[in-house]
Design a protein around this motif. Sequence first.
Motif, PDB file in Angstrom:
ATOM      1  N   GLY A 295      11.707  -1.522  -7.731  1.00 21.08           N
ATOM      2  CA  GLY A 295      12.581  -1.298  -8.876  1.00 21.08           C
ATOM      3  C   GLY A 295      12.121  -0.145  -9.741  1.00 21.08           C
ATOM      4  N   VAL A 296      10.808  -0.057  -9.967  1.00 21.60           N
ATOM      5  CA  VAL A 296      10.249   1.043 -10.765  1.00 21.60           C
ATOM      6  C   VAL A 296      10.522   2.384 -10.094  1.00 21.60           C
ATOM      7  CG1 VAL A 296       8.071   2.105 -11.463  1.00 21.60           C
ATOM      8  CG2 VAL A 296       8.486  -0.297 -11.961  1.00 21.60           C
ATOM      9  N   ILE A 297      10.247   2.459  -8.796  1.00 27.18           N
ATOM     10  CA  ILE A 297      10.447   3.715  -8.069  1.00 27.18           C
ATOM     11  C   ILE A 297      11.924   4.094  -8.039  1.00 27.18           C
ATOM     12  CG2 ILE A 297      10.252   4.789  -5.786  1.00 27.18           C
ATOM     13  CD1 ILE A 297       7.683   3.242  -5.360  1.00 27.18           C
ATOM     14  N   ALA A 298      12.806   3.098  -8.047  1.00 23.81           N
ATOM     15  CA  ALA A 298      14.242   3.380  -8.019  1.00 23.81           C
ATOM     16  C   ALA A 298      14.752   3.936  -9.344  1.00 23.81           C
ATOM     17  CB  ALA A 298      15.009   2.105  -7.666  1.00 23.81           C
ATOM     18  N   VAL A 299      14.101   3.607 -10.448  1.00 27.06           N
ATOM     19  CA  VAL A 299      14.578   4.007 -11.775  1.00 27.06           C
ATOM     20  C   VAL A 299      13.991   5.337 -12.238  1.00 27.06           C
ATOM     21  CG1 VAL A 299      14.500   3.389 -14.230  1.00 27.06           C
ATOM     22  CG2 VAL A 299      15.100   1.666 -12.531  1.00 27.06           C
ATOM     23  N   THR A 300      12.723   5.573 -11.978  1.00 31.82           N
ATOM     24  CA  THR A 300      12.018   6.698 -12.605  1.00 31.82           C
ATOM     25  C   THR A 300      12.485   8.088 -12.183  1.00 31.82           C
ATOM     26  OG1 THR A 300      10.255   6.317 -10.967  1.00 31.82           O
ATOM     27  CG2 THR A 300       9.900   5.492 -13.200  1.00 31.82           C
ATOM     28  N   PRO A 301      13.086   8.314 -11.019  1.00 28.94           N
ATOM     29  CA  PRO A 301      13.566   9.674 -10.726  1.00 28.94           C
ATOM     30  C   PRO A 301      14.615  10.184 -11.709  1.00 28.94           C
ATOM     31  CG  PRO A 301      13.390   8.429  -8.692  1.00 28.94           C
ATOM     32  CD  PRO A 301      13.164   7.457  -9.817  1.00 28.94           C
ATOM     33  N   ILE A 302      15.337   9.287 -12.375  1.00 31.53           N
ATOM     34  CA  ILE A 302      16.387   9.727 -13.307  1.00 31.53           C
ATOM     35  C   ILE A 302      15.798  10.544 -14.462  1.00 31.53           C
ATOM     36  CG2 ILE A 302      18.172   8.954 -14.909  1.00 31.53           C
ATOM     37  CD1 ILE A 302      18.649   6.568 -13.064  1.00 31.53           C
ATOM     38  N   PRO A 303      14.803  10.030 -15.214  1.00 33.99           N
ATOM     39  CA  PRO A 303      14.228  10.867 -16.278  1.00 33.99           C
ATOM     40  C   PRO A 303      13.543  12.113 -15.741  1.00 33.99           C
ATOM     41  CG  PRO A 303      12.986   8.816 -16.033  1.00 33.99           C
ATOM     42  CD  PRO A 303      14.247   8.654 -15.256  1.00 33.99           C
ATOM     43  N   PHE A 304      12.976  12.049 -14.543  1.00 35.97           N
ATOM     44  CA  PHE A 304      12.365  13.246 -13.958  1.00 35.97           C
ATOM     45  C   PHE A 304      13.418  14.326 -13.724  1.00 35.97           C
ATOM     46  CE2 PHE A 304       8.582  10.824 -11.989  1.00 35.97           C
ATOM     47  CZ  PHE A 304       7.782  11.154 -13.073  1.00 35.97           C
ATOM     48  N   ALA A 305      14.544  13.939 -13.153  1.00 33.51           N
ATOM     49  CA  ALA A 305      15.599  14.902 -12.855  1.00 33.51           C
ATOM     50  C   ALA A 305      16.145  15.530 -14.134  1.00 33.51           C
ATOM     51  CB  ALA A 305      16.723  14.214 -12.074  1.00 33.51           C
TER      52      ALA A 305
ATOM     53  N   GLU B 119       0.831  -1.205   0.000  1.00 32.19           N
ATOM     54  CA  GLU B 119       0.000   0.000   0.000  1.00 32.19           C
ATOM     55  C   GLU B 119       0.866   1.255   0.000  1.00 32.19           C
ATOM     56  OE1 GLU B 119      -3.617   2.092   2.591  1.00 32.19           O
ATOM     57  OE2 GLU B 119      -2.715   0.206   3.257  1.00 32.19           O
ATOM     58  N   ALA B 120       1.934   1.236   0.822  1.00 39.40           N
ATOM     59  CA  ALA B 120       2.842   2.379   0.857  1.00 39.40           C
ATOM     60  C   ALA B 120       3.537   2.571  -0.486  1.00 39.40           C
ATOM     61  CB  ALA B 120       3.872   2.188   1.970  1.00 39.40           C
ATOM     62  N   ALA B 121       3.963   1.458  -1.112  1.00 40.08           N
ATOM     63  CA  ALA B 121       4.651   1.543  -2.400  1.00 40.08           C
ATOM     64  C   ALA B 121       3.737   2.125  -3.475  1.00 40.08           C
ATOM     65  CB  ALA B 121       5.148   0.164  -2.809  1.00 40.08           C
ATOM     66  N   LEU B 122       2.482   1.697  -3.497  1.00 41.14           N
ATOM     67  CA  LEU B 122       1.546   2.211  -4.492  1.00 41.14           C
ATOM     68  C   LEU B 122       1.249   3.692  -4.261  1.00 41.14           C
ATOM     69  CD1 LEU B 122      -0.945  -0.796  -4.738  1.00 41.14           C
ATOM     70  CD2 LEU B 122       0.811  -0.130  -6.393  1.00 41.14           C
ATOM     71  N   ASN B 123       1.125   4.094  -2.986  1.00 45.37           N
ATOM     72  CA  ASN B 123       0.902   5.504  -2.689  1.00 45.37           C
ATOM     73  C   ASN B 123       2.108   6.352  -3.095  1.00 45.37           C
ATOM     74  OD1 ASN B 123      -1.742   5.476  -1.624  1.00 45.37           O
ATOM     75  ND2 ASN B 123      -0.998   4.749   0.346  1.00 45.37           N
ATOM     76  N   GLU B 124       3.304   5.815  -2.904  1.00 42.42           N
ATOM     77  CA  GLU B 124       4.507   6.529  -3.316  1.00 42.42           C
ATOM     78  C   GLU B 124       4.588   6.637  -4.838  1.00 42.42           C
ATOM     79  OE1 GLU B 124       6.946   4.984   0.628  1.00 42.42           O
ATOM     80  OE2 GLU B 124       7.199   3.994  -1.319  1.00 42.42           O
ATOM     81  N   THR B 125       4.168   5.582  -5.511  1.00 46.96           N
ATOM     82  CA  THR B 125       4.114   5.631  -6.976  1.00 46.96           C
ATOM     83  C   THR B 125       3.154   6.714  -7.444  1.00 46.96           C
ATOM     84  OG1 THR B 125       4.594   3.262  -7.095  1.00 46.96           O
ATOM     85  CG2 THR B 125       3.627   4.275  -9.045  1.00 46.96           C
TER      86      THR B 125
END
Length: 302
Positions: free
Chosen positions: A90-100, A11-17
């Motif tokens: 894994g998804v949350i770990a990767v996606t900040p790169i394109p955002f930055a 639940e926490a992971a989905l909310n963070e996503t």
Amino acid sequence: MPRVSAKERLEAALNETRMMVLGGQIILSFQFNAIFQPKFSALPTHLKFMNAASIGLLMTALCLLLAPVPYHRLAAGGDATDQIQRFTTGVIAVTPIPFAIAIGMDMLIVSNTTLGIGLAGFLTATALGLWYGVELMNRKSAARPTESETKTSLHEKIKTLNTEARIVLPGVQALLGFQFSAFLMESFDRLPAFAKYVHMTGLISLALAAIFLMAPAAYHRIAADGEDRPDVDRFAVVMVLGSLIPLAVGLSADLYLALGIVSDWAPWAAYTSIASVIGTTLYWFGYPLLAKQRPHTSILQH
């Protein structure tokens, strides 16, 4: 320290996503609106292509962030398994790169000065530092629950599915708002006729996605009077997963418009857009089904 259960971790992971999707929504909305603004045509060619590249990065991030939704239903059967935990992390770990990178690109586009280069570098470095540096310095390994401990009740599945629908909806919302507003912009009239048809196709697709995503709430209240029944879960799963298909089409249509405008409608813009809808669909649906057959598939799993 009390141990967090697998259901609570999911639940926490989905909310963070969802939080990351909401943040990306703002940047993506700016990017699409920018290509229809009067001053966009006056930008240097390299900044126009930078805007298109930024859109591509943000769309990639959005596709990654939405992937846990079909993965959870198709690969994990709606249960809070260790498999979906690893995938979402894994998804949350990767996606900040394109955002930055996209934030830095946007700063360059709006400033177009030497100072802007410094500010872009500062913002990108700050984002990467706060999104990765601090986390890596404070990272600690934790024991994971076994999959046999993570069977999910019908009530929890429906509750989680509502969260997953809220993950997908902001992306649809941002793109659909752009699609409607573009019709009222002067630069829209200058688009080739076929590009206007592509735009209309994207609008209809995103409108369908929004309709699908709202349907589970109506069904739960009107058909089931708020009760947690198996048919509620089945209907909601079909609607939420079904919304991803027109969403992929809508994303591809918007990408084609962005690439077409900056490339003067070069053929590669169409090829890239077609490749994007095929790749997105395969990742959202094909990969989870493969992972269901081969649980140790490891792409984007932590």
